[in-house]
Design an enzyme around this catalytic site. Structure first.
Site, PDB file in Angstrom:
ATOM      1  N   HIS A  53      55.379  17.606   8.530  1.00  0.00           N
ATOM      2  CA  HIS A  53      54.961  17.002   9.382  1.00  0.00           C
ATOM      3  C   HIS A  53      53.522  16.615   9.510  1.00  0.00           C
ATOM      4  O   HIS A  53      52.923  15.406   9.970  1.00  0.00           O
ATOM      5  CB  HIS A  53      55.665  16.993  10.776  1.00  0.00           C
ATOM      6  CG  HIS A  53      56.637  16.677  10.448  1.00  0.00           C
ATOM      7  ND1 HIS A  53      57.410  15.480  11.158  1.00  0.00           N
ATOM      8  CD2 HIS A  53      58.538  17.932  10.908  1.00  0.00           C
ATOM      9  CE1 HIS A  53      58.787  15.657  11.095  1.00  0.00           C
ATOM     10  NE2 HIS A  53      58.893  17.474  10.596  1.00  0.00           N
ATOM     11  N   LYS A  98      52.248   9.312  23.567  1.00  0.00           N
ATOM     12  CA  LYS A  98      51.724  10.264  22.714  1.00  0.00           C
ATOM     13  C   LYS A  98      50.630  11.211  23.375  1.00  0.00           C
ATOM     14  O   LYS A  98      49.874  11.508  23.748  1.00  0.00           O
ATOM     15  CB  LYS A  98      51.349   9.834  21.034  1.00  0.00           C
ATOM     16  CG  LYS A  98      49.815   9.303  21.585  1.00  0.00           C
ATOM     17  CD  LYS A  98      49.581   8.278  19.728  1.00  0.00           C
ATOM     18  CE  LYS A  98      50.372   7.145  19.419  1.00  0.00           C
ATOM     19  NZ  LYS A  98      51.291   7.053  18.398  1.00  0.00           N
ATOM     20  N   ARG A  99      51.031  12.703  22.205  1.00  0.00           N
ATOM     21  CA  ARG A  99      50.306  13.868  22.256  1.00  0.00           C
ATOM     22  C   ARG A  99      49.055  13.536  22.579  1.00  0.00           C
ATOM     23  O   ARG A  99      48.347  13.056  21.745  1.00  0.00           O
ATOM     24  CB  ARG A  99      50.672  15.158  21.275  1.00  0.00           C
ATOM     25  CG  ARG A  99      49.971  16.232  20.776  1.00  0.00           C
ATOM     26  CD  ARG A  99      50.608  17.107  20.331  1.00  0.00           C
ATOM     27  NE  ARG A  99      51.077  16.485  19.266  1.00  0.00           N
ATOM     28  CZ  ARG A  99      50.029  16.798  18.252  1.00  0.00           C
ATOM     29  NH1 ARG A  99      48.892  17.721  18.732  1.00  0.00           N
ATOM     30  NH2 ARG A  99      50.072  16.556  17.061  1.00  0.00           N
ATOM     31  N   LYS A 124      44.472  10.623  17.319  1.00  0.00           N
ATOM     32  CA  LYS A 124      45.011   9.683  17.899  1.00  0.00           C
ATOM     33  C   LYS A 124      44.463   8.861  18.590  1.00  0.00           C
ATOM     34  O   LYS A 124      44.621   7.950  19.147  1.00  0.00           O
ATOM     35  CB  LYS A 124      46.576  10.644  19.178  1.00  0.00           C
ATOM     36  CG  LYS A 124      47.839  11.073  17.848  1.00  0.00           C
ATOM     37  CD  LYS A 124      48.304  12.216  18.796  1.00  0.00           C
ATOM     38  CE  LYS A 124      49.703  12.916  18.177  1.00  0.00           C
ATOM     39  NZ  LYS A 124      50.510  12.178  16.818  1.00  0.00           N
ATOM     40  N   THR A 134      56.406   8.103  15.377  1.00  0.00           N
ATOM     41  CA  THR A 134      58.282   7.822  15.831  1.00  0.00           C
ATOM     42  C   THR A 134      57.462   6.808  16.966  1.00  0.00           C
ATOM     43  O   THR A 134      59.166   6.201  17.076  1.00  0.00           O
ATOM     44  CB  THR A 134      59.371   8.591  16.040  1.00  0.00           C
ATOM     45  OG1 THR A 134      58.662   9.880  16.893  1.00  0.00           O
ATOM     46  CG2 THR A 134      59.506   9.201  14.890  1.00  0.00           C
ATOM     47  N   LYS A 162      60.139   3.169  17.859  1.00  0.00           N
ATOM     48  CA  LYS A 162      60.592   2.957  19.974  1.00  0.00           C
ATOM     49  C   LYS A 162      60.144   1.482  19.789  1.00  0.00           C
ATOM     50  O   LYS A 162      60.902   0.484  20.652  1.00  0.00           O
ATOM     51  CB  LYS A 162      60.715   3.526  20.660  1.00  0.00           C
ATOM     52  CG  LYS A 162      61.198   5.312  19.769  1.00  0.00           C
ATOM     53  CD  LYS A 162      60.653   6.021  20.898  1.00  0.00           C
ATOM     54  CE  LYS A 162      61.269   7.883  19.616  1.00  0.00           C
ATOM     55  NZ  LYS A 162      60.173   9.275  19.943  1.00  0.00           N
TER      56      LYS A 162
END
Length: 815
Positions: free
Chosen positions: A358, A546-547, A552, A654, A658
Site C-alpha cells: 500500500h 484523509k489522514r 497528502k 479510495t 467515494k
C-alpha cells in the site's frame, strides 16, 4: 431474492417485544439507546437467520477459503448498512416511522467500531463486503481494539487525543467464540533436541497470551451469504495471581493480566519509544499467530492432516506488512506442531500467501530491530534466519558477487528485519493498488525482485463498496439513478455507465442539483449540531478528508487559501464564488508537524472569520474526529474533492472514488487512482495540475524551493505570514517549523521534500479554472453526472472479482 424479508408489521412487533423482554419498557418510555438496541437485535435476527441458512455449506462443498489479514477494518456503523444488504430498508424505515421513532437519532446511537483509522482499514471493510456479496467464502482477521485509535477533539485549534471507548454500550453484532481460543507465546528461549532421529525445536519459558475470538457477521447484498470478521481479544492466561493478592500485593496480582490485555487496547500505539515499538510487534504477532492457528485448525477439521492440499483449500492474504509475521508463523505451526520438514512447509507457505503493498514511503515499509524480534519472538526469528540464508543463496545465483544488491533484498540485513522483503520473497503474488503504483513497485521499490520474478508483481486497482458509499450514504441520489436507468446497477455497479447520456438532460441535471443541495443542507445541520460550525449551503463545498500527512499536502491547500485571502484583502474589487473548505483529518499522536498543520488550518479559519469581506467569500471548517459516519454525511454534500498528493507518493487512495461516485469533481495530481479516474471520466471532467511522476523524479535532483519563494510574490507573501504574526499574533513563531521545512529542510533533508511550493503555482491556476467552470452551472452539473456514471469501475465488486481471478481462485458457494 433467496430468503424472505420481515414485513413492516413483523418488524414493529419484534421491536416492541424486545423492548419488553430486554429492558422492561415499551416504545413510549424507552430511551433512544434502548430503541437502537431493540432495532439492532431485530436486524441481527434477520442476519443470523441467513447465517444459519448458509452455515456449513463451505465445508460441505469443500470450497477454498480466504483469510484476509489486516491490522485495520474500518467497518463503520452496521445497522443501516445491514438494512440495505437485507434489501429491507423500506420496511424498517416505515416501521420506525409508524412507531414515531426519529430515525436519524436512532442511527446515531450506534458507535463507530474503533477497528481502523483510514484508507487501509476502509478498503479492508469494503473488500469483506464485496467478498460476501459475491458469495466467496472468506474471513477477515484483526484485533478487537478496545479503544480504537483515539477520539479527536480540537481545543484552541490543536488536536487533543481522547480515548474512544466504542464498546461502552457493548456491541450487539459480535459473537464471542471462547471454544476457539488459542494461545500465543512471547519471549522465552528455544531448545534444540533430538526426537526419533530428527532435530526438534522446543519453545520454553515463554509468557502466554490467550487470543479470544469475537465474530462480527458481514452480510452479502440480497443473499443468504454471511462471512465473518474475526476480532481477536487478548487475555491473560490467569486473570489474577491469588498468592500475590492474598499477601496484599494487589497491583502485582493484576500485573500479568494488564500486561497481556494491553495488546488489544489501542490501534497503533505511539512508537517513538522502544516500549511502543515492542507493543506494536506484539500486536502484529498476536493476531497473525491466532489467525494462522485458527486457519490450520479449521483445515484439519475438514481435511485432516493432508497438508499437501492446504494451498488448494486455504488462501491467506496480507493487507500491507502488519500481518507479515504470519508467514514464518505458518512455517512454525507446520514444522513444530505437525512435523513437516522445511522444504515441504516452505512449498506450502509460498503457495498460500499473497501480499498487497500500500505504500512506497520508506518509513512505512516496516522494519524491526533484530534484537527486539529475537527477544520477543525467538522461534520466529530462527525461522527468519533460515529463510534469509536460503533466500540469499538463491539470489547469489542470480546476482553473483552483488552483495549490496542482495543486502537490499534480504529479509535480515543491517541489524533489521525487513517485513516488505519477507512478503515479496515468500508470497506467490504481490499487487500494487493502482496502475501507477504498480509501475513504481516494478521500477523502483521492488525492482530487483521484479527482474527475478517479473510475473509476481501485478496491478489491481482499489475499489469501494457502492452499497455503503452510494446506496446508503446518498439514498436520494440512488433513487434518482433508479428513476433514470432502473435499479440493476445496485447489484451490478458497472451499469452506472448507462447514466452518462443524462448529463445532457436538463431536467435530470436540475433534479441532480436538488439532491446535492439537500445533501449540503444535511451537512450544514450535522456540523452545527455536532460542533457548532455554521456553513452556507450555497457555497462551493470543497473537501480534503484523509489522514494528515505531509505527502497528502494539506499544507499546500492551506497556502492556496491564504493566497486567496490576501487577494481579497488587498484588492477591494476582487470577487469570487463563496467557498467553504472542509478538512477532516487525524494526525498520529507523535507526528508533530502534522499536528502543527492542524493548528495552522484552524488559525487561518479564525483569521478569515475576523475579516468582513473575506468571511463572505471564504470559510474553513475543521471536521472534528473524522470517521466513517461523518464521511457518510460529508461525501454526498461535497462539490470539490481535493486529491493533491505529490505524484508518486499516494499508492491509490479510495476517498477520491467515494467523492467521484457522489458527484464531486476532482482537483488533483496525476497520482494514485487519479490517473485512472481521469482515464474513466475523460480529461475534460477533472481538474489536473502539478508535476507528473517523471517530473518529480527529475525535480528530486534539481529543485530549489527558494527559487519559487524568490520569484513568486504571492507565495512569498503567504510564506512570510507563517512567521510574521499574521496567523498567530500571540506567538508569531508558532509556524516557524513549517516555514523552515519548506525553505531549508530539516535534519539534513531536502527543503520542501513533497514539492508544496513547486506545485503551488499550477495548483492556483487549476483552482482558477475550477471557479470559472463553477460559474456555468449547466456545465458543472453535467461534469458531475459524468463522474457518477464513470464511477462503477471503481466498485469493490470489480476489484474483488479481479483478485479472485488472478490471486485467490475461490469458488462462489452454491446457496
Amino acid at each position: 431474492m433467496l430468503y424472505g424479508r420481515m414485513t413492516t408489521e413483523e418488524i414493529k412487533l419484534s421491536i416492541i417485544e424486545k423492548l419488553k423482554r430486554e429492558f422492561g419498557c415499551d416504545i413510549t418510555d424507552a430511551t433512544p439507546q434502548q430503541i437502537w438496541q431493540a432495532v439492532g437485535m431485530t436486524v441481527r435476527d434477520e442476519v443470523m437467520e441467513r447465517r444459519a441458512a448458509s452455515h456449513g455449506v463451505r465445508k460441505q462443498e469443500k470450497a477454498k477459503k480466504l483469510y484476509y489479514l489486516s491490522a485495520e477494518f474500518l467497518v463503520g456503523r452496521a445497522l443501516h448498512n445491514n438494512m440495505i444488504n437485507l434489501v429491507n430498508e423500506k420496511n424498517y424505515l416505515e416501521a420506525l416511522e409508524q412507531l414515531r421513532v426519529p430515525v436519524p437519532q436512532i442511527f446515531e446511537q450506534e458507535s463507530d467500531p474503533g477497528l481502523g483509522n483510514g484508507g487501509l482499514g476502509r478498503l479492508a471493510a469494503c473488500y469483506l463486503d464485496s467478498l460476501t456479496s459475491l458469495q466467496l467464502p472468506a474471513m477477515g482477521c484483526t484485533i478487537r481494539y478496545e479503544y480504537g485509535l483515539f477520539r479527536q477533539k480540537i481545543v484552541d485549534g490543536c488536536q487533543v487525543e481522547m480515548p474512544d471507548n466504542w464498546l461502552a454500550n457493548g456491541n450487539i453484532w459480535e459473537i464471542c467464540r471462547p471454544n476457539q481460543t488459542v494461545d500465543v507465546h512471547f519471549g522465552g528461549r528455544v531448545d534444540c533436541v533430538e526426537e526419533h532421529g530428527r532435530t526438534v525445536f522446543k519453545h520454553v519459558d515463554y509468557k502466554t497470551v490467550r487470543a479470544v475470538p469475537y465474530d462480527m457477521p458481514v452480510l452479502g447484498y440480497d443473499s443468504t451469504m454471511v462471512n465473518m470478521l474475526r476480532m481477536w481479544s487478548a487475555r491473560a492466561e490467569q486473570s489474577i495471581d491469588m498468592n500475590e493478592f492474598n499477601r496484599g500485593q494487589y497491583a502485582r496480582a493484576m500485573e500479568e493480566r494488564e500486561l497481556a490485555e494491553v495488546i488489544s487496547k489501542v490501534l497503533y500505539p505511539e512508537d517513538t519509544h522502544r516500549e511502543g515499538r515492542e507493543l506494536r510487534l506484539k500486536q502484529q504477532y498476536f493476531f497473525s499467530s491466532a489467525s494462522v492457528q485458527y486457519a490450520v485448525n479449521d483445515f484439519i477439521e475438514v481435511y485432516g492432516k493432508n497438508f499437501d492440499i492446504f494451498p488448494d483449500k486455504v488462501a491467506i492474504h496480507i493487507n500491507d506488512t502488519h500481518p507479515a509475521v504470519a508467514i514464518p508463523e505458518l512455517m512454525r505451526v507446520l514444522m513444530d506442531e505437525h512435523g513437516l520438514g522445511w522444504d515441504e512447509a516452505e512449498r506450502i507457505v509460498r503457495r498460500t500467501f499473497a501480499y498487497t503493498n500500500h505504500t512506497i514511503m520508506s518509513e512505512a515499509l516496516e522494519k524491526w530491530p533484530e534484537d527486539m524480534f529475537k527477544n520477543l519472538l525467538p522461534r520466529i526469528y530462527m525461522i527468519l534466519e533460515e529463510m534469509n540464508r536460503r533466500l540469499c543463496a538463491r539470489l547469489w545465483k542470480v546476482y553473483p558477487g552483488q552483495w549490496e544488491r542482495i543486502g537490499r533484498m534480504a529479509i535480515l540485513g543491517y541489524g533489521q528485519v525487513h517485513m516488505a522483503n519477507l512478503c515479496v520473497a515468500m508470497c506467490h503474488t504481490v499487487n500494487g493498488v493502482s496502475q501507477i503504483h504498480t509501475e513504481i513497485l516494478r521500477k523502483q521499490t521492488f525492482h530487483d525482485y521484479y527482474l527475478v520474478e517479473p510475473r509476481k508483481i501485478i496491478p489491481i486497482t482499489n475499489g469501494i463498496t457502492h452499497r455503503r458509499w452510494l446506496m446508503m450514504a446518498n439514498g436520494a441520489l440512488s433513487d434518482l439513478i433508479d428513476e433514470a436507468i432502473g435499479p440493476d446497477w445496485r447489484a451490478h455497479p458497472e451499469k452506472l455507465s448507462a447514466l452518462a447520456p443524462f448529463a445532457e438532460d436538463g431536467a435530470f441535471r436540475e433534479k441532480f442539483a436538488a439532491v446535492k443541495r439537500a445533501n449540503k443542507q444535511a451537512l450544514c445541520a450535522y456540523l452545527e449540531r455536532t460542533q457548532g460550525a455554521v456553513l452556507r449551503p450555497d457555497d462551493i463545498f470543497d473537501a480534503q478528508a484523509k489522514r494528515l500527512h505531509e505527502y497528502k499536502r494539506q499544507l499546500m491547500n492551506v497556502l492556496s487559501i491564504l493566497v486567496t485571502y490576501n487577494r481579497i484583502v488587498e484588492d477591494p474589487n476582487f470577487v469570487m464564488p463563496p467557498r467553504t473548505f472542509i478538512f477532516g483529518a487525524k494526525s498520529a499522536p507523535g507526528y508533530g508537524r502534522a499536528k502543527l498543520i492542524i493548528q495552522l488550518i484552524n488559525a487561518l479559519s479564525t483569521l478569515i472569520k475576523k475579516h468582513p469581506r473575506a468571511s463572505k467569500m471564504l470559510n474553513i471548517v475543521f471536521l472534528e474526529n473524522y470517521n466513517v459516519s461523518s464521511a457518510e454525511v460529508l461525501i454526498p454534500a461535497t462539490d470539490v474533492s481535493e486529491q493533491i498528493s505529490t505524484a508518486g507518493k499516494e499508492a491509490s487512495g479510495t476517498g477520491c472514488m467515494k467523492f467521484m461516485m457522489n458527484g464531486a469533481l476532482t482537483i488533483g495530481t496525476l497520482d494514485g487512482a487519479n490517473v485512472e479516474i481521469r482515464q474513466a471520466v475523460g480529461p475534460e471532467n477533472i481538474f489536473i495540475f502539478g508535476m507528473r511522476l517523471e517530473e518529480v523524479e527529475r525535480a528530486e535532483r534539481t529543485y530549489r524551493s527558494s527559487e519559487v519563494y524568490e520569484t513568486n510574490v504571492e507565495i512569498r507573501r503567504a510564506m512570510e505570514q507563517l512567521i510574521d504574526g499574521t496567523l498567530c499574533p500571540e506567538d508569531p513563531r508558532r509556524f516557524q517549523d513549517l516555514y523552515h521545512t519548506l525553505l531549508f529542510g530539516d535534519w539534513g533533508g531536502r527543503p520542501d521534500q513533497y514539492f508544496v511550493l513547486k506545485d503551488l503555482p499550477d495548483y492556483l491556476r487549476a483552482q482558477g479554472e475550477l471557479l470559472k467552470t463553477w460559474q456555468n452551472q449547466d456545465d458543472w452539473r453535467a461534469m458531475a453526472v459524468r463522474n457518477v456514471a464513470a464511477s462503477g469501475v471503481f466498485a469493490s465488486d470489480r476489484a474483488i472479482a479481479e483478485y479472485n481471478e488472478k490471486v485467490w481462485h475461490l469458488k462462489p458457494l452454491e446457496l
